[in-house]
Scaffold this motif. Structure first.
Motif, PDB file in Angstrom:
ATOM      1  N   GLY A 285       0.809  -1.216   0.000  1.00 59.65           N
ATOM      2  CA  GLY A 285       0.000   0.000   0.000  1.00 59.65           C
ATOM      3  C   GLY A 285       0.839   1.261   0.000  1.00 59.65           C
ATOM      4  N   GLY A 286       1.999   1.218  -0.666  1.00 56.19           N
ATOM      5  CA  GLY A 286       2.881   2.377  -0.723  1.00 56.19           C
ATOM      6  C   GLY A 286       3.703   2.602   0.532  1.00 56.19           C
ATOM      7  N   ARG A 287       3.560   1.730   1.508  1.00 58.65           N
ATOM      8  CA  ARG A 287       4.266   1.882   2.785  1.00 58.65           C
ATOM      9  C   ARG A 287       5.387   0.843   2.885  1.00 58.65           C
ATOM     10  NH1 ARG A 287       3.477  -0.265   8.149  1.00 58.65           N
ATOM     11  NH2 ARG A 287       2.014  -1.712   7.214  1.00 58.65           N
ATOM     12  N   ALA A 288       6.585   1.290   3.249  1.00 57.42           N
ATOM     13  CA  ALA A 288       7.714   0.387   3.435  1.00 57.42           C
ATOM     14  C   ALA A 288       7.590  -0.325   4.783  1.00 57.42           C
ATOM     15  CB  ALA A 288       9.025   1.159   3.373  1.00 57.42           C
ATOM     16  N   VAL A 289       7.874  -1.620   4.780  1.00 59.96           N
ATOM     17  CA  VAL A 289       7.832  -2.428   5.985  1.00 59.96           C
ATOM     18  C   VAL A 289       9.178  -3.134   6.116  1.00 59.96           C
ATOM     19  CG1 VAL A 289       6.625  -4.284   7.201  1.00 59.96           C
ATOM     20  CG2 VAL A 289       5.356  -2.804   5.631  1.00 59.96           C
ATOM     21  N   ARG A 290       9.652  -3.204   7.338  1.00 61.48           N
ATOM     22  CA  ARG A 290      10.938  -3.847   7.614  1.00 61.48           C
ATOM     23  C   ARG A 290      10.765  -4.722   8.847  1.00 61.48           C
ATOM     24  NH1 ARG A 290      15.402  -2.339  10.944  1.00 61.48           N
ATOM     25  NH2 ARG A 290      17.399  -2.860  10.005  1.00 61.48           N
ATOM     26  N   LEU A 291      11.120  -5.988   8.733  1.00 63.67           N
ATOM     27  CA  LEU A 291      11.068  -6.910   9.865  1.00 63.67           C
ATOM     28  C   LEU A 291      12.491  -7.343  10.181  1.00 63.67           C
ATOM     29  CD1 LEU A 291       9.660  -8.768  11.919  1.00 63.67           C
ATOM     30  CD2 LEU A 291       9.501 -10.475  10.092  1.00 63.67           C
ATOM     31  N   HIS A 292      12.955  -6.992  11.363  1.00 63.20           N
ATOM     32  CA  HIS A 292      14.276  -7.417  11.848  1.00 63.20           C
ATOM     33  C   HIS A 292      13.991  -8.373  12.999  1.00 63.20           C
ATOM     34  CE1 HIS A 292      18.437  -6.109  13.639  1.00 63.20           C
ATOM     35  NE2 HIS A 292      18.393  -7.396  13.340  1.00 63.20           N
ATOM     36  N   GLU A 293      14.396  -9.623  12.837  1.00 66.77           N
ATOM     37  CA  GLU A 293      14.044 -10.650  13.815  1.00 66.77           C
ATOM     38  C   GLU A 293      15.209 -11.596  14.050  1.00 66.77           C
ATOM     39  OE1 GLU A 293      10.034 -12.548  13.767  1.00 66.77           O
ATOM     40  OE2 GLU A 293      11.153 -14.420  13.514  1.00 66.77           O
ATOM     41  N   CYS A 294      15.294 -12.105  15.260  1.00 72.30           N
ATOM     42  CA  CYS A 294      16.170 -13.223  15.583  1.00 72.30           C
ATOM     43  C   CYS A 294      15.230 -14.410  15.800  1.00 72.30           C
ATOM     44  CB  CYS A 294      17.004 -12.947  16.826  1.00 72.30           C
ATOM     45  SG  CYS A 294      18.137 -14.309  17.178  1.00 72.30           S
ATOM     46  N   SER A 295      15.228 -15.326  14.846  1.00 74.52           N
ATOM     47  CA  SER A 295      14.307 -16.469  14.869  1.00 74.52           C
ATOM     48  C   SER A 295      14.967 -17.677  15.496  1.00 74.52           C
ATOM     49  CB  SER A 295      13.903 -16.838  13.435  1.00 74.52           C
ATOM     50  OG  SER A 295      13.223 -15.791  12.815  1.00 74.52           O
ATOM     51  N   ARG A 296      14.158 -18.467  16.193  1.00 72.07           N
ATOM     52  CA  ARG A 296      14.618 -19.708  16.803  1.00 72.07           C
ATOM     53  C   ARG A 296      14.060 -20.905  16.018  1.00 72.07           C
ATOM     54  NH1 ARG A 296      14.271 -16.048  20.879  1.00 72.07           N
ATOM     55  NH2 ARG A 296      12.023 -16.197  21.065  1.00 72.07           N
ATOM     56  N   PHE A 297      14.915 -21.895  15.841  1.00 72.44           N
ATOM     57  CA  PHE A 297      14.574 -23.097  15.085  1.00 72.44           C
ATOM     58  C   PHE A 297      14.980 -24.334  15.876  1.00 72.44           C
ATOM     59  CE2 PHE A 297      15.188 -19.693  12.108  1.00 72.44           C
ATOM     60  CZ  PHE A 297      14.234 -19.899  11.135  1.00 72.44           C
TER      61      PHE A 297
ATOM     62  N   ARG B 159      15.348 -28.809  15.370  1.00 69.58           N
ATOM     63  CA  ARG B 159      15.336 -29.958  14.454  1.00 69.58           C
ATOM     64  C   ARG B 159      14.718 -31.131  15.195  1.00 69.58           C
ATOM     65  NH1 ARG B 159      20.865 -31.294  11.909  1.00 69.58           N
ATOM     66  NH2 ARG B 159      21.352 -31.440  14.126  1.00 69.58           N
ATOM     67  N   GLU B 160      13.686 -31.698  14.598  1.00 66.69           N
ATOM     68  CA  GLU B 160      13.012 -32.876  15.148  1.00 66.69           C
ATOM     69  C   GLU B 160      12.822 -33.890  14.031  1.00 66.69           C
ATOM     70  OE1 GLU B 160       9.349 -31.608  16.951  1.00 66.69           O
ATOM     71  OE2 GLU B 160      10.389 -30.692  18.658  1.00 66.69           O
ATOM     72  N   GLY B 161      13.171 -35.116  14.306  1.00 68.61           N
ATOM     73  CA  GLY B 161      13.020 -36.155  13.288  1.00 68.61           C
ATOM     74  C   GLY B 161      13.789 -35.846  12.021  1.00 68.61           C
ATOM     75  N   GLY B 162      14.902 -35.122  12.159  1.00 68.44           N
ATOM     76  CA  GLY B 162      15.727 -34.782  10.999  1.00 68.44           C
ATOM     77  C   GLY B 162      15.268 -33.565  10.224  1.00 68.44           C
ATOM     78  N   ARG B 163      14.154 -32.954  10.607  1.00 63.77           N
ATOM     79  CA  ARG B 163      13.619 -31.775   9.897  1.00 63.77           C
ATOM     80  C   ARG B 163      13.709 -30.544  10.785  1.00 63.77           C
ATOM     81  NH1 ARG B 163       8.053 -32.146   7.228  1.00 63.77           N
ATOM     82  NH2 ARG B 163       9.006 -30.454   6.076  1.00 63.77           N
ATOM     83  N   TRP B 164      14.012 -29.411  10.160  1.00 59.91           N
ATOM     84  CA  TRP B 164      14.069 -28.133  10.868  1.00 59.91           C
ATOM     85  C   TRP B 164      12.703 -27.477  10.866  1.00 59.91           C
ATOM     86  CZ3 TRP B 164      17.828 -26.368  13.872  1.00 59.91           C
ATOM     87  CH2 TRP B 164      19.087 -26.946  13.746  1.00 59.91           C
ATOM     88  N   TYR B 165      12.382 -26.799  11.988  1.00 60.39           N
ATOM     89  CA  TYR B 165      11.117 -26.079  12.136  1.00 60.39           C
ATOM     90  C   TYR B 165      11.373 -24.707  12.740  1.00 60.39           C
ATOM     91  CZ  TYR B 165       8.925 -30.638  11.534  1.00 60.39           C
ATOM     92  OH  TYR B 165       8.529 -31.847  11.039  1.00 60.39           O
ATOM     93  N   TYR B 166      10.615 -23.730  12.264  1.00 55.86           N
ATOM     94  CA  TYR B 166      10.605 -22.401  12.874  1.00 55.86           C
ATOM     95  C   TYR B 166       9.790 -22.489  14.144  1.00 55.86           C
ATOM     96  CZ  TYR B 166       9.141 -17.562  13.649  1.00 55.86           C
ATOM     97  OH  TYR B 166       8.865 -16.350  14.205  1.00 55.86           O
ATOM     98  N   VAL B 167      10.311 -21.939  15.246  1.00 52.96           N
ATOM     99  CA  VAL B 167       9.585 -21.944  16.515  1.00 52.96           C
ATOM    100  C   VAL B 167       8.987 -20.566  16.771  1.00 52.96           C
ATOM    101  CG1 VAL B 167       9.716 -22.302  19.012  1.00 52.96           C
ATOM    102  CG2 VAL B 167      11.037 -23.770  17.464  1.00 52.96           C
ATOM    103  N   ASP B 168       9.831 -19.575  16.930  1.00 53.45           N
ATOM    104  CA  ASP B 168       9.387 -18.211  17.185  1.00 53.45           C
ATOM    105  C   ASP B 168      10.573 -17.268  17.027  1.00 53.45           C
ATOM    106  OD1 ASP B 168      10.921 -18.513  19.493  1.00 53.45           O
ATOM    107  OD2 ASP B 168       9.197 -18.566  20.850  1.00 53.45           O
ATOM    108  N   GLY B 169      10.353 -15.996  17.334  1.00 53.68           N
ATOM    109  CA  GLY B 169      11.454 -15.049  17.196  1.00 53.68           C
ATOM    110  C   GLY B 169      11.223 -13.795  17.990  1.00 53.68           C
ATOM    111  N   ASP B 170      12.308 -13.068  18.191  1.00 52.26           N
ATOM    112  CA  ASP B 170      12.259 -11.774  18.851  1.00 52.26           C
ATOM    113  C   ASP B 170      12.501 -10.694  17.812  1.00 52.26           C
ATOM    114  OD1 ASP B 170      11.911 -12.859  21.440  1.00 52.26           O
ATOM    115  OD2 ASP B 170      14.073 -13.248  21.571  1.00 52.26           O
ATOM    116  N   GLN B 171      11.616  -9.729  17.757  1.00 47.63           N
ATOM    117  CA  GLN B 171      11.760  -8.630  16.802  1.00 47.63           C
ATOM    118  C   GLN B 171      12.520  -7.489  17.435  1.00 47.63           C
ATOM    119  OE1 GLN B 171       8.024  -7.609  14.978  1.00 47.63           O
ATOM    120  NE2 GLN B 171       7.495  -9.737  14.659  1.00 47.63           N
TER     121      GLN B 171
END
Length: 130
Positions: free
Chosen positions: A103-115, A117-129
């Motif tokens: 909508g013409g507005r710039a958005v920026r997401l700066h995050e430290c995400s936590r992941f 691995r279970e059963g050999g697969r990686w999953y996103y858990v959550d993050g701090d912005q």
């Protein structure tokens, strides 16, 4: 509804490789992301392509939302991975900045995400912005 670009298109994650040789193989279920950074990059590509199915499948069940809402008309501008580190044998953090315009507005997401691995697969858990 997803927006799937042609396979020869440059991967949205910023690697410089074609989508098919980069995040495309993860998005299409042909391989699992080998580490948290690749999962994070593929999730960014999934946001660009509005691939809610992939985002939900790679979100840890303990934190997974019931659905994904996309910003209608978003123009994705880029991803910068600032840091990727292991925090244990089956856990990692990825710090990134994602940018888009809606909508013409710039958005920026700066995050430290936590992941995890279970059963050999990686999953996103959550993050701090930031």
């Amino acid at each position: 509804m997803s927006r799937r670009p042609p396979a020869e298109t440059a991967c949205p994650c910023g690697s410089g490789a074609p989508l098919v040789a980069c995040c495309g193989r993860f998005l299409e279920g042909k391989a699992d992301a080998p580490d948290a950074e690749r999962l994070m990059r593929s999730r960014y590509s999934a946001f660009v392509g509005e691939r809610g199915d992939y985002l939900l499948a790679t979100w840890h069940a303990s934190r997974r939302p019931p659905a994904i809402d996309f910003d209608t008309g978003a123009k994705w501008l880029g991803l910068e991975v600032r840091r990727h580190q292991s925090t244990g044998p089956d856990s990692a953090e990825v710090e990134f900045v994602a940018r888009w315009r809606v909508g013409g507005r710039a958005v920026r997401l700066h995050e430290c995400s936590r992941f995890v691995r279970e059963g050999g697969r990686w999953y996103y858990v959550d993050g701090d912005q930031f």
